[in-house]
Design a protein around this motif. Structure first.
Motif, PDB file in Angstrom:
ATOM      1  N   GLN A  93     105.221  18.172  53.139  1.00  0.00           N
ATOM      2  CA  GLN A  93     104.955  17.192  53.595  1.00  0.00           C
ATOM      3  C   GLN A  93     105.872  16.541  54.392  1.00  0.00           C
ATOM      4  OE1 GLN A  93     103.947  13.721  50.885  1.00  0.00           O
ATOM      5  NE2 GLN A  93     102.149  13.029  51.410  1.00  0.00           N
ATOM      6  N   ALA A  94     105.962  15.381  55.395  1.00  0.00           N
ATOM      7  CA  ALA A  94     106.624  14.889  55.636  1.00  0.00           C
ATOM      8  C   ALA A  94     107.669  13.981  55.133  1.00  0.00           C
ATOM      9  CB  ALA A  94     106.859  13.966  56.873  1.00  0.00           C
ATOM     10  N   ILE A  95     108.552  13.944  54.539  1.00  0.00           N
ATOM     11  CA  ILE A  95     109.370  13.297  53.538  1.00  0.00           C
ATOM     12  C   ILE A  95     110.171  12.301  54.452  1.00  0.00           C
ATOM     13  CG2 ILE A  95     111.379  12.298  52.359  1.00  0.00           C
ATOM     14  CD1 ILE A  95     110.790  15.831  50.919  1.00  0.00           C
ATOM     15  N   THR A  96     110.224  12.275  55.614  1.00  0.00           N
ATOM     16  CA  THR A  96     111.185  11.436  56.660  1.00  0.00           C
ATOM     17  C   THR A  96     110.313  11.635  58.459  1.00  0.00           C
ATOM     18  OG1 THR A  96     112.454  12.815  57.757  1.00  0.00           O
ATOM     19  CG2 THR A  96     113.909  11.898  55.689  1.00  0.00           C
ATOM     20  N   ASP A  97     110.189  10.969  59.095  1.00  0.00           N
ATOM     21  CA  ASP A  97     109.991  11.495  59.816  1.00  0.00           C
ATOM     22  C   ASP A  97     110.968  12.478  60.810  1.00  0.00           C
ATOM     23  OD1 ASP A  97     107.780   9.030  61.061  1.00  0.00           O
ATOM     24  OD2 ASP A  97     110.381   8.105  61.953  1.00  0.00           O
ATOM     25  N   CYS A  98     110.039  13.663  61.418  1.00  0.00           N
ATOM     26  CA  CYS A  98     110.466  15.122  61.651  1.00  0.00           C
ATOM     27  C   CYS A  98     110.107  15.251  62.927  1.00  0.00           C
ATOM     28  CB  CYS A  98     109.382  16.047  60.720  1.00  0.00           C
ATOM     29  SG  CYS A  98     109.919  15.781  59.173  1.00  0.00           S
ATOM     30  N   GLU A  99     111.498  15.624  63.718  1.00  0.00           N
ATOM     31  CA  GLU A  99     111.378  16.305  65.106  1.00  0.00           C
ATOM     32  C   GLU A  99     111.422  17.794  64.808  1.00  0.00           C
ATOM     33  OE1 GLU A  99     110.801  14.803  68.044  1.00  0.00           O
ATOM     34  OE2 GLU A  99     110.543  12.446  66.570  1.00  0.00           O
ATOM     35  N   LEU A 100     110.136  18.690  65.673  1.00  0.00           N
ATOM     36  CA  LEU A 100     110.008  19.864  64.897  1.00  0.00           C
ATOM     37  C   LEU A 100     109.967  21.003  66.606  1.00  0.00           C
ATOM     38  CD1 LEU A 100     107.053  19.099  62.549  1.00  0.00           C
ATOM     39  CD2 LEU A 100     109.189  19.878  62.074  1.00  0.00           C
ATOM     40  N   TYR A 101     110.118  21.787  66.360  1.00  0.00           N
ATOM     41  CA  TYR A 101     109.405  22.863  67.627  1.00  0.00           C
ATOM     42  C   TYR A 101     108.713  23.916  67.257  1.00  0.00           C
ATOM     43  CZ  TYR A 101     114.054  21.243  70.511  1.00  0.00           C
ATOM     44  OH  TYR A 101     114.691  20.647  70.830  1.00  0.00           O
TER      45      TYR A 101
END
Length: 188
Positions: A93-101
C-alpha cells in the motif's frame, strides 16, 4: 538512484540489453492509500520506486504487521506471484503518493525472447533479492531492538520523517512505545 542504475546494479548487463529492458517499464502513479497489490490477488507487476513509500504488510487477526517499507530507488513485487503465478501473500500500500516505473508480468516474461542471456540474468536478480532478504532476517534475529533501530536510522533515515512511526515500529518488531523510548535514548 535511477531505474537504469538499479537494473545495472541488480543484473550487471551490457548497455544494449539495459536499454531493451528499460524500455519495457512504463511510468505509473500510485496515489497515497491505494494498494499496489492485495493478499490473494494475482497482480504481478514489478516496479521501481522513483518517488514515494510503499508499505508491505500482512494482517494477523486485528493487527497489521509491517514487513518492509519500500523507498525510492528500490524494486517492489510479490515475487511468488510474478514468477510462479501464486496469489499474493501480502498487501502493498502506498504510504505517500508514488511515482513508479512498472513492467507487467507479460512484458517481464517477454524479456527471455528479447535477451538470450535472460535466464542467467534473472537468476542474478532473484539471487540478489534473496541475499537482501537473508541479511534482513539475520539482522532481525541477531540484533537487539536498539541495534535494529540504529541500523534502520543509518540506512533509511528519511523514513522517520515520511512514514508513520507505528509502521516503522512494526517493521522493527517492537511496539510504538518501545520505539519512542529507543529514539529518546539515542537523541540524549
Amino acid at each position: 538512484m535511477t531505474l537504469e542504475n538499479q537494473i545495472q546494479a541488480y543484473l550487471g548487463i551490457p548497455d544494449a540489453h539495459l536499454k531493451t529492458i528499460e524500455a519495457l517499464f512504463e511510468p505509473t502513479h500510485l496515489p497515497k492509500g491505494e494498494n499496489y497489490t492485495s493478499t490473494g490477488s494475482y497482480h504481478a507487476n514489478l516496479s521501481f520506486i522513483k518517488s514515494g513509500y510503499i508499505r508491505v504488510f500482512e494482517t494477523k487477526g486485528d493487527r497489521e504487521i509491517t514487513q518492509w517499507i519500500a523507498s525510492p530507488g528500490e524494486f517492489i513485487t510479490d515475487l511468488g506471484t510474478l514468477v510462479f503465478d501464486t496469489p499474493a501473500r501480502r498487501n502493498f500500500q502506498a504510504i505517500t503518493d508514488c511515482e513508479l516505473y512498472t513492467i507487467s508480468r507479460e512484458n517481464y516474461r517477454r524479456i527471455g525472447s528479447l535477451i538470450p542471456q535472460w535466464p542467467e540474468l534473472e537468476k542474478r536478480f532473484i539471487s540478489k533479492c534473496f541475499m537482501i532478504l537473508e541479511d534482513r532476517v539475520f539482522n532481525f534475529i541477531s540484533m537487539t531492538s536498539e541495534e535494529r533501530y540504529e541500523q534502520l536510522f543509518t540506512y533509511k533515515r528519511e523514513l522517520f520523517n515520511q512514514v508513520p512511526l507505528q509502521y516503522i515500529a512494526s517493521m522493527l518488531g517492537m511496539t510504538p512505545e518501545t520505539l519512542s523510548r529507543i529514539r529518546k535514548k539515542s537523541i540524549s
